[in-house]
Design a protein around this motif. Structure first.
Motif, PDB file in Angstrom:
ATOM      1  N   MET A 106       0.852  -1.205   0.000  1.00 34.53           N
ATOM      2  CA  MET A 106       0.000   0.000   0.000  1.00 34.53           C
ATOM      3  C   MET A 106       0.886   1.253   0.000  1.00 34.53           C
ATOM      4  O   MET A 106       1.789   1.369   0.817  1.00 34.53           O
ATOM      5  CB  MET A 106      -0.874  -0.041   1.261  1.00 34.53           C
ATOM      6  CG  MET A 106      -1.622   1.236   1.579  1.00 34.53           C
ATOM      7  SD  MET A 106      -3.355   1.100   1.152  1.00 34.53           S
ATOM      8  CE  MET A 106      -3.944   2.736   1.531  1.00 34.53           C
ATOM      9  N   LYS A 107       0.595   2.157  -0.937  1.00 38.50           N
ATOM     10  CA  LYS A 107       1.388   3.398  -0.970  1.00 38.50           C
ATOM     11  C   LYS A 107       0.819   4.374   0.038  1.00 38.50           C
ATOM     12  O   LYS A 107      -0.326   4.266   0.458  1.00 38.50           O
ATOM     13  CB  LYS A 107       1.313   3.994  -2.367  1.00 38.50           C
ATOM     14  CG  LYS A 107       2.052   3.172  -3.380  1.00 38.50           C
ATOM     15  CD  LYS A 107       1.738   3.650  -4.791  1.00 38.50           C
ATOM     16  CE  LYS A 107       2.000   2.539  -5.765  1.00 38.50           C
ATOM     17  NZ  LYS A 107       1.201   2.623  -6.970  1.00 38.50           N
ATOM     18  N   LYS A 108       1.624   5.388   0.383  1.00 39.69           N
ATOM     19  CA  LYS A 108       1.135   6.386   1.326  1.00 39.69           C
ATOM     20  C   LYS A 108       0.377   7.482   0.585  1.00 39.69           C
ATOM     21  O   LYS A 108       0.465   7.598  -0.636  1.00 39.69           O
ATOM     22  CB  LYS A 108       2.284   6.961   2.158  1.00 39.69           C
ATOM     23  CG  LYS A 108       3.228   7.861   1.381  1.00 39.69           C
ATOM     24  CD  LYS A 108       4.497   8.162   2.166  1.00 39.69           C
ATOM     25  CE  LYS A 108       4.315   9.162   3.302  1.00 39.69           C
ATOM     26  NZ  LYS A 108       3.996  10.535   2.934  1.00 39.69           N
ATOM     27  N   ASP A 109      -0.341   8.295   1.345  1.00 38.37           N
ATOM     28  CA  ASP A 109      -1.031   9.441   0.750  1.00 38.37           C
ATOM     29  C   ASP A 109      -0.097  10.653   0.796  1.00 38.37           C
ATOM     30  O   ASP A 109       0.927  10.650   1.481  1.00 38.37           O
ATOM     31  CB  ASP A 109      -2.332   9.721   1.527  1.00 38.37           C
ATOM     32  CG  ASP A 109      -3.337  10.510   0.690  1.00 38.37           C
ATOM     33  OD1 ASP A 109      -3.024  10.871  -0.466  1.00 38.37           O
ATOM     34  OD2 ASP A 109      -4.444  10.761   1.195  1.00 38.37           O
ATOM     35  N   GLU A 119       0.972  13.951   2.255  1.00 39.65           N
ATOM     36  CA  GLU A 119       0.709  14.548   3.571  1.00 39.65           C
ATOM     37  C   GLU A 119       1.532  15.789   3.863  1.00 39.65           C
ATOM     38  O   GLU A 119       1.109  16.638   4.636  1.00 39.65           O
ATOM     39  CB  GLU A 119       0.996  13.516   4.676  1.00 39.65           C
ATOM     40  CG  GLU A 119      -0.037  12.411   4.734  1.00 39.65           C
ATOM     41  CD  GLU A 119       0.414  11.224   5.562  1.00 39.65           C
ATOM     42  OE1 GLU A 119       1.583  11.201   6.001  1.00 39.65           O
ATOM     43  OE2 GLU A 119      -0.413  10.313   5.759  1.00 39.65           O
ATOM     44  N   GLU A 158      -1.182   7.031  -2.931  1.00 39.60           N
ATOM     45  CA  GLU A 158      -2.595   6.702  -3.117  1.00 39.60           C
ATOM     46  C   GLU A 158      -3.369   7.171  -1.891  1.00 39.60           C
ATOM     47  O   GLU A 158      -2.825   7.278  -0.788  1.00 39.60           O
ATOM     48  CB  GLU A 158      -2.815   5.207  -3.363  1.00 39.60           C
ATOM     49  CG  GLU A 158      -2.452   4.311  -2.231  1.00 39.60           C
ATOM     50  CD  GLU A 158      -2.561   2.825  -2.630  1.00 39.60           C
ATOM     51  OE1 GLU A 158      -2.886   2.507  -3.771  1.00 39.60           O
ATOM     52  OE2 GLU A 158      -2.293   1.996  -1.750  1.00 39.60           O
ATOM     53  N   GLY A 159      -4.647   7.488  -2.104  1.00 37.63           N
ATOM     54  CA  GLY A 159      -5.468   7.955  -0.994  1.00 37.63           C
ATOM     55  C   GLY A 159      -6.277   9.173  -1.399  1.00 37.63           C
ATOM     56  O   GLY A 159      -6.315   9.566  -2.564  1.00 37.63           O
ATOM     57  N   GLU A 160      -6.896   9.773  -0.373  1.00 36.32           N
ATOM     58  CA  GLU A 160      -7.809  10.897  -0.603  1.00 36.32           C
ATOM     59  C   GLU A 160      -7.103  12.090  -1.248  1.00 36.32           C
ATOM     60  O   GLU A 160      -7.594  12.682  -2.205  1.00 36.32           O
ATOM     61  CB  GLU A 160      -8.352  11.312   0.765  1.00 36.32           C
ATOM     62  CG  GLU A 160      -9.686  12.003   0.737  1.00 36.32           C
ATOM     63  CD  GLU A 160     -10.134  12.281   2.170  1.00 36.32           C
ATOM     64  OE1 GLU A 160     -10.252  13.468   2.510  1.00 36.32           O
ATOM     65  OE2 GLU A 160     -10.324  11.314   2.940  1.00 36.32           O
ATOM     66  N   LYS A 161      -5.932  12.473  -0.705  1.00 39.64           N
ATOM     67  CA  LYS A 161      -5.209  13.640  -1.235  1.00 39.64           C
ATOM     68  C   LYS A 161      -4.628  13.340  -2.617  1.00 39.64           C
ATOM     69  O   LYS A 161      -4.568  14.224  -3.465  1.00 39.64           O
ATOM     70  CB  LYS A 161      -4.093  14.061  -0.266  1.00 39.64           C
ATOM     71  CG  LYS A 161      -4.619  14.689   1.010  1.00 39.64           C
ATOM     72  CD  LYS A 161      -5.232  16.055   0.711  1.00 39.64           C
ATOM     73  CE  LYS A 161      -5.786  16.729   1.938  1.00 39.64           C
ATOM     74  NZ  LYS A 161      -6.586  17.926   1.624  1.00 39.64           N
ATOM     75  N   ASP A 174      -6.053  11.424  -4.804  1.00 39.24           N
ATOM     76  CA  ASP A 174      -7.195  11.574  -5.716  1.00 39.24           C
ATOM     77  C   ASP A 174      -7.511  13.046  -5.931  1.00 39.24           C
ATOM     78  O   ASP A 174      -7.800  13.483  -7.047  1.00 39.24           O
ATOM     79  CB  ASP A 174      -8.445  10.880  -5.144  1.00 39.24           C
ATOM     80  CG  ASP A 174      -8.318   9.362  -5.181  1.00 39.24           C
ATOM     81  OD1 ASP A 174      -7.459   8.867  -5.937  1.00 39.24           O
ATOM     82  OD2 ASP A 174      -9.070   8.684  -4.462  1.00 39.24           O
TER      83      ASP A 174
END
Ligand code: HEM
Length: 128
Positions: free
Chosen positions: A1-4, A6, A99-102, A104
């Motif tokens: 899993m990649k980080k978002d 931040e 990957e993640g909300e930010k 996207d």
């Protein structure tokens, strides 16, 4: 899993990696290095601050983001394909690292700007 995404350091990694790919790209690289003759030491920190403002509401970017593109367009017309290539590389660079909300959100903000500038510049170049 990649980080978002931040922190500013995450944005720096994204921006540096994005412009490495842009400079290697046949459709866009020469526009930055030969037409606009970009001063990368100045451009990169400006872009870190631009994306920090967009993504984290941070202050620090002061400028008129569309303006230099109109200047380049006068030297070398920009077309929708240039913007589509820019966006494809941007999205691929985000996906490569994050990957993640930010992640996207930054892709969707980039897409909105790229489509709106492509539309404006296209109509400026070919008024109906
Ligand atoms: C065809 C696609 C594009 C090309 C060829 C392009 C090229 C450039 C160039 C040559 C500069 C000037 C660098 C300098 O000398 O200071 C610049 C600045 C900039 N670009 Fe783009 N760009 C493109 C698309 C985009 C998109 C879609 C965005 C935003 C989502 C963007 C955001 C910016 C910003 C924020 C600046 C700094 C503006 C300032 O001076 O304050 N660019 N771009």
């Amino acid at each position: 899993m990649k980080k978002d995404l931040e922190t500013r350091a995450d944005i720096e990694l994204l921006v540096n990696s994005f412009y490495d790919k842009i400079r290697d790209n046949d459709t866009l690289g020469y526009i930055f290095d030969e037409v606009a003759k970009v001063n990368w030491e100045k451009h990169l920190p400006k872009m870190y601050s631009f994306w920090e403002m967009i993504l984290f509401n941070k202050e620090g970017y002061e400028g008129h983001p569309l303006r230099p593109h109109l200047v380049i367009n006068n030297q070398h017309p920009l077309n929708p394909q240039h913007f589509a290539t820019w966006l494809t590389i941007f999205e691929a660079t985000v996906d490569e690292h994050f990957e993640g909300e930010k992640a996207d959100e930054i892709k969707s903000r980039a897409k909105n700007v790229a489509l709106s500038w492509a539309f404006k510049i296209h109509h400026f170049n070919s008024p109906a």
